[in-house]
Design a protein around this motif. Structure first.
Motif, PDB file in Angstrom:
ATOM      1  N   LEU A   1      39.249  43.409  35.557  1.00 49.13           N
ATOM      2  CA  LEU A   1      40.041  43.604  34.335  1.00 49.13           C
ATOM      3  C   LEU A   1      39.677  42.577  33.271  1.00 49.13           C
ATOM      4  CD1 LEU A   1      42.130  41.068  34.628  1.00 49.13           C
ATOM      5  CD2 LEU A   1      43.522  42.671  35.889  1.00 49.13           C
TER       6      LEU A   1
ATOM      7  N   THR B   1      45.390  50.979  36.762  1.00 44.76           N
ATOM      8  CA  THR B   1      44.378  51.638  35.934  1.00 44.76           C
ATOM      9  C   THR B   1      44.523  51.217  34.474  1.00 44.76           C
ATOM     10  OG1 THR B   1      44.276  53.514  37.415  1.00 44.76           O
ATOM     11  CG2 THR B   1      43.515  53.903  35.154  1.00 44.76           C
TER      12      THR B   1
ATOM     13  N   ILE C   1      43.908  41.958  41.969  1.00 45.77           N
ATOM     14  CA  ILE C   1      42.563  42.456  42.271  1.00 45.77           C
ATOM     15  C   ILE C   1      41.785  41.366  43.015  1.00 45.77           C
ATOM     16  CG2 ILE C   1      40.387  43.289  41.285  1.00 45.77           C
ATOM     17  CD1 ILE C   1      41.935  44.364  38.917  1.00 45.77           C
TER      18      ILE C   1
ATOM     19  N   ASP D   1      38.153  45.278  44.899  1.00 42.92           N
ATOM     20  CA  ASP D   1      37.051  45.773  44.063  1.00 42.92           C
ATOM     21  C   ASP D   1      35.703  45.588  44.752  1.00 42.92           C
ATOM     22  OD1 ASP D   1      38.839  46.665  42.205  1.00 42.92           O
ATOM     23  OD2 ASP D   1      38.045  45.490  40.535  1.00 42.92           O
TER      24      ASP D   1
ATOM     25  N   ARG E   1      43.563  47.597  33.847  1.00 43.35           N
ATOM     26  CA  ARG E   1      42.110  47.393  33.791  1.00 43.35           C
ATOM     27  C   ARG E   1      41.526  47.737  32.423  1.00 43.35           C
ATOM     28  NH1 ARG E   1      39.591  47.054  38.799  1.00 43.35           N
ATOM     29  NH2 ARG E   1      40.656  47.906  40.623  1.00 43.35           N
TER      30      ARG E   1
END
Ligand code: URA
Length: 209
Positions: A198, A17, A161, A185, A20
């Protein structure tokens, strides 16, 4: 068929988190990527073989397990993959590190290899190819082609990701390569960025623009 593992460990998700977030600066971004790579390495090495040896504790002689000498190699795809190497080496310090550099041909838009340096005993090693982002899958597919062309057989791919498009492309091109992801994602946007993603992993790791 390739297996796809998405690591839902709370520590990985928490750190991701902050990775990102736009307001996370270069220093913190780098540290967080390093930490997530270590946590992912813990999971990815779950199937390493063990062997029993005899040891002396202060109390008695006993049998206990150690890693049975599997040879590992980490291959970052240049340049963003470099950001994940130290985090993995914290857990498997004896691993050898190779490098694969690819650039995108401006005409064909296909990745072209410009640098490859691998451990000499490629055929005997188990490899983890690393890149923070699996977007279209073009670089991952080409890097693994390069590795296989030089004798690499036992290969895993690890990223922070992934976009569904990249996962599908990699599974299709290399069905023998399992894929390890911290987050899957939604999609790619028209510029090839992962959404929500990100941003540019290389720029954020190295403080470039
Ligand atoms: N490479 C990146 O660094 N970011 C993306 O979102 C896609 C590819």
């Amino acid at each position: 068929m390739a297996k796809v593992y998405v690591f839902d460990h709370p520590l990985i998700q928490h750190k991701l988190t902050y990775i990102r977030e736009t307001k996370t600066g270069t220093k913190e971004f780098r540290e967080l990527v390093d930490e997530v790579a270590t946590l992912m390495a813990f999971e990815i090495t779950r199937d390493l073989p063990l062997e029993e040896i005899e040891i002396e504790t202060p109390v008695c002689t006993t049998k206990s397990q150690v890693l049975s000498g599997k040879k590992l190699g980490i291959i970052p795809i240049l340049r963003a993959g470099i950001g994940m190497v130290d985090g993995i080496l914290k857990l498997i310090p004896a691993a050898k590190v190779g490098h694969i550099g690819l650039y995108r041909d401006p005409k064909t838009l296909k990745p072209v290899e410009y640098y490859v340096k691998l451990p000499s005993d490629v055929e005997e090693r188990e490899f983890i190819v690393v890149d923070p982002m699996l977007a279209t899958g073009g670089s991952a597919v080409e890097a693994i082609n390069s590795l296989k062309n030089r004798g690499g057989k036992n290969i895993k791919f690890m990223c922070l990701i992934a976009a569904p498009e990249g996962v599908e492309a990699l599974k299709e091109a290399h069905p023998d390569v399992d894929i390890y992801i911290a987050a899957l994602d939604e999609k790619l946007n028209e510029k090839g960025y992962i959404v929500p993603g990100l941003g540019d992993a290389g720029d954020r790791l190295f403080g470039t623009k």
